[in-house]
Scaffold this motif. Structure first.
Motif, short mmCIF file in Angstrom:
data_model
loop_
_atom_site.label_atom_id
_atom_site.label_comp_id
_atom_site.label_asym_id
_atom_site.label_seq_id
_atom_site.Cartn_x
_atom_site.Cartn_y
_atom_site.Cartn_z
N ASP A 160 71.47 23.47 -17.04
CA ASP A 160 71.14 23.72 -15.63
C ASP A 160 69.77 23.23 -15.20
OD1 ASP A 160 69.77 25.54 -17.21
OD2 ASP A 160 69.98 27.19 -15.79
N ASP A 161 68.98 22.63 -16.09
CA ASP A 161 67.62 22.27 -15.68
C ASP A 161 67.42 20.77 -15.46
OD1 ASP A 161 67.75 21.67 -18.37
OD2 ASP A 161 65.87 22.65 -18.91
N ALA A 162 68.43 19.96 -15.69
CA ALA A 162 68.37 18.53 -15.39
C ALA A 162 69.77 17.96 -15.50
CB ALA A 162 67.42 17.80 -16.34
N ILE A 163 69.98 16.80 -14.87
CA ILE A 163 71.26 16.10 -14.97
C ILE A 163 71.18 15.11 -16.13
CG2 ILE A 163 72.75 14.39 -13.86
CD1 ILE A 163 73.11 17.03 -12.57
N LEU A 164 72.17 15.13 -17.01
CA LEU A 164 72.30 14.12 -18.05
C LEU A 164 73.74 13.62 -18.05
CD1 LEU A 164 71.44 12.36 -20.34
CD2 LEU A 164 71.52 14.32 -21.89
N VAL A 165 73.94 12.43 -17.51
CA VAL A 165 75.27 11.84 -17.40
C VAL A 165 75.53 11.05 -18.68
CG1 VAL A 165 76.76 10.30 -16.08
CG2 VAL A 165 75.03 11.67 -14.90
N LYS A 166 76.50 11.52 -19.47
CA LYS A 166 76.80 10.88 -20.74
C LYS A 166 78.08 10.06 -20.64
CE LYS A 166 75.72 13.04 -24.54
NZ LYS A 166 74.46 12.36 -24.94
N HIS A 189 66.41 17.81 -4.52
CA HIS A 189 65.41 16.77 -4.77
C HIS A 189 64.54 17.06 -5.98
CE1 HIS A 189 63.12 19.84 -2.64
NE2 HIS A 189 62.02 19.26 -3.04
N MET A 190 64.55 18.30 -6.47
CA MET A 190 63.71 18.65 -7.61
C MET A 190 64.38 18.35 -8.96
SD MET A 190 60.88 19.81 -6.39
CE MET A 190 60.12 20.75 -7.71
N VAL A 191 65.64 18.01 -8.96
CA VAL A 191 66.38 17.83 -10.20
C VAL A 191 66.35 16.37 -10.62
CG1 VAL A 191 68.62 18.08 -11.35
CG2 VAL A 191 67.90 19.76 -9.62
N LYS A 192 65.89 16.12 -11.84
CA LYS A 192 65.86 14.77 -12.39
C LYS A 192 67.25 14.35 -12.85
CE LYS A 192 61.30 14.11 -12.27
NZ LYS A 192 60.67 13.02 -11.50
N ILE A 193 67.51 13.05 -12.80
CA ILE A 193 68.80 12.51 -13.23
C ILE A 193 68.56 11.49 -14.34
CG2 ILE A 193 70.82 11.15 -12.58
CD1 ILE A 193 70.61 12.32 -9.80
N GLU A 194 69.24 11.71 -15.46
CA GLU A 194 69.20 10.79 -16.59
C GLU A 194 70.63 10.31 -16.86
OE1 GLU A 194 67.54 10.39 -21.18
OE2 GLU A 194 67.54 12.35 -20.21
N VAL A 195 70.78 9.04 -17.21
CA VAL A 195 72.10 8.47 -17.47
C VAL A 195 72.07 7.75 -18.82
CG1 VAL A 195 73.91 6.89 -16.68
CG2 VAL A 195 72.56 8.21 -15.01
N GLU A 196 73.09 7.97 -19.62
CA GLU A 196 73.23 7.31 -20.91
C GLU A 196 73.92 5.96 -20.75
OE1 GLU A 196 74.79 9.45 -24.57
OE2 GLU A 196 76.49 8.14 -24.11
N VAL A 197 73.38 4.94 -21.40
CA VAL A 197 74.04 3.63 -21.44
C VAL A 197 74.10 3.16 -22.88
CG1 VAL A 197 73.27 3.02 -19.11
CG2 VAL A 197 71.92 2.27 -21.09
N ASP A 198 75.14 2.38 -23.17
CA ASP A 198 75.34 1.85 -24.52
C ASP A 198 75.06 0.36 -24.61
OD1 ASP A 198 76.33 4.37 -25.49
OD2 ASP A 198 78.22 3.93 -24.47
N THR A 199 75.03 -0.33 -23.46
CA THR A 199 74.87 -1.79 -23.45
C THR A 199 73.87 -2.21 -22.39
OG1 THR A 199 76.61 -2.17 -21.80
CG2 THR A 199 77.31 -2.03 -24.11
N LEU A 200 73.38 -3.43 -22.53
CA LEU A 200 72.46 -3.97 -21.54
C LEU A 200 73.17 -4.22 -20.21
CD1 LEU A 200 70.35 -6.44 -23.70
CD2 LEU A 200 69.77 -4.11 -23.01
N VAL A 211 68.03 6.56 -10.18
CA VAL A 211 68.03 7.33 -11.43
C VAL A 211 66.59 7.43 -11.93
CG1 VAL A 211 68.79 7.29 -13.84
CG2 VAL A 211 70.39 6.71 -12.02
N ASP A 212 66.27 8.55 -12.59
CA ASP A 212 64.91 8.79 -13.07
C ASP A 212 64.68 8.36 -14.51
OD1 ASP A 212 63.93 10.39 -10.66
OD2 ASP A 212 65.68 11.57 -11.27
N VAL A 213 65.70 8.52 -15.35
CA VAL A 213 65.56 8.25 -16.78
C VAL A 213 66.82 7.58 -17.29
CG1 VAL A 213 64.97 9.25 -19.04
CG2 VAL A 213 64.29 10.45 -16.95
N VAL A 214 66.67 6.62 -18.20
CA VAL A 214 67.84 6.04 -18.86
C VAL A 214 67.79 6.39 -20.34
CG1 VAL A 214 66.65 3.81 -19.21
CG2 VAL A 214 69.16 3.94 -19.34
N LEU A 215 68.94 6.83 -20.86
CA LEU A 215 69.09 7.13 -22.27
C LEU A 215 69.74 5.92 -22.94
CD1 LEU A 215 69.07 9.04 -24.71
CD2 LEU A 215 71.22 9.99 -23.90
N LEU A 216 68.98 5.25 -23.78
CA LEU A 216 69.45 4.05 -24.47
C LEU A 216 70.02 4.48 -25.81
CD1 LEU A 216 66.22 2.04 -23.62
CD2 LEU A 216 68.45 1.80 -22.47
N ASP A 217 71.34 4.52 -25.89
CA ASP A 217 72.00 5.17 -27.02
C ASP A 217 72.39 4.17 -28.11
OD1 ASP A 217 73.02 7.51 -28.27
OD2 ASP A 217 75.05 6.87 -27.74
#
Length: 277
Positions: A160-166, A189-200, A211-217
């Motif tokens: 509940d404290d941030a978005i992480l789209v996997k 507007h206070m909630v950060k959004i991070e998204v996971e990607v597997d490829t360039l 988006v605020d953060v990218v998760l490079l998996d």
């Protein structure tokens, strides 16, 4: 330091689990109720101390009148053979609380010590070591504090404290763009959004979205370096997957902002400790 209201219920539950239905029948049979004693908590090997508050809470719950002298507190480095603290209390209380206290202190100091090793390995880079939600059920707050005491930083505490789209969210949503559009429309507007990607290729699509953060998996260091160059400071970059003490330096040198490591909470070896009466 965690608030006592967070720590005490966890320690109390652990003591009740150990005391069972009849209490410490071994100690109660051998040790007089009025006997006093002192015991040293000793590190059998070098490490970073964490969880001392929980350990001392165990003794204080069993004997509220116990006294403590701390030599190496939370966040301190203790050498092998060093005394972390000396506890003076009823002898029964020391023996009854011993295992619960050492379980907390050993586990959490192990988390801090493992974190310390990773942090030192990447100290020449800008990368921060962060933990994940792969924590022991019921001990998340304590384990995440241990990560901080080891020099690391915390990722999400919960769902509940941030978005992480996997990857599974992306699969269900039908792609990165619809997934991001849905979460952006749903949160404030206070909630950060991070998204996971597997490829360039996925990363290039993500760079067109808010988006605020990218998760490079699970990317190798060379691919991570290309990803960091593509991002070019437009969002924070986080690397994850197969991070070890041997691989973390190369991952950090790729230029990422954060490296998330699950094993520092779910598989860190306990710091070997003893209670010497």
């Amino acid at each position: 330091m965690l608030h006592p209201l967070i720590v005490e219920p966890v320690v109390r539950a652990a003591l009740l689990e150990d005391l069972g239905r009849a209490g410490d029948i071994t100690t109660d049979a051998i040790v007089p109720a009025d006997a006093d004693a002192a015991a040293r908590i000793v590190a059998r090997r070098d490490g970073r101390v964490a969880g001392l508050g929980a350990a001392l809470t165990a003794f204080r719950l069993v004997d509220p009148d116990c006294s403590v002298v701390v030599e190496h507190g939370d966040g301190a480095d203790v050498p092998a053979g060093g005394t972390i603290a000396t506890v003076t209390a009823k002898a029964r209380a020391l023996l009854t609380a011993e295992r619960t206290a050492l379980n907390f202190l050993g586990q959490l100091s192990g988390v801090a010590t493992s974190t310390r090793a990773l942090v030192r390995a990447v100290a020449h880079t800008r990368a921060r070591i962060v933990c994940t939600r792969k924590t022991t059920p019921g001990l998340r707050a304590l384990e995440k504090e241990a990560v901080r005491l080891g020099g690391g930083s915390n990722h999400r505490f919960g769902l509940d404290d941030a978005i992480l789209v996997k990857d599974n969210h992306i699969a269900v949503a039908g792609g990165i763009r619809p997934a991001v559009e849905k979460v952006r429309a749903a949160v404030g507007h206070m909630v950060k959004i991070e998204v996971e990607v597997d490829t360039l290729a996925q990363l290039e699509e993500l760079l067109t979205l808010p988006v605020d953060v990218v998760l490079l998996d699970n990317m190798d260091p060379a691919t991570l370096a290309r990803a960091v160059a593509l991002v070019d400071g437009r969002m924070l970059t986080e690397a994850s997957g197969s991070v070890t003490l041997d691989s973390v330096r190369a991952i950090a040198e790729a230029g990422v902002d954060m490296i998330s490591v699950g094993w520092i909470t779910h598989s860190a070896p306990c710091l070997d400790l003893g209670l010497d009466m």
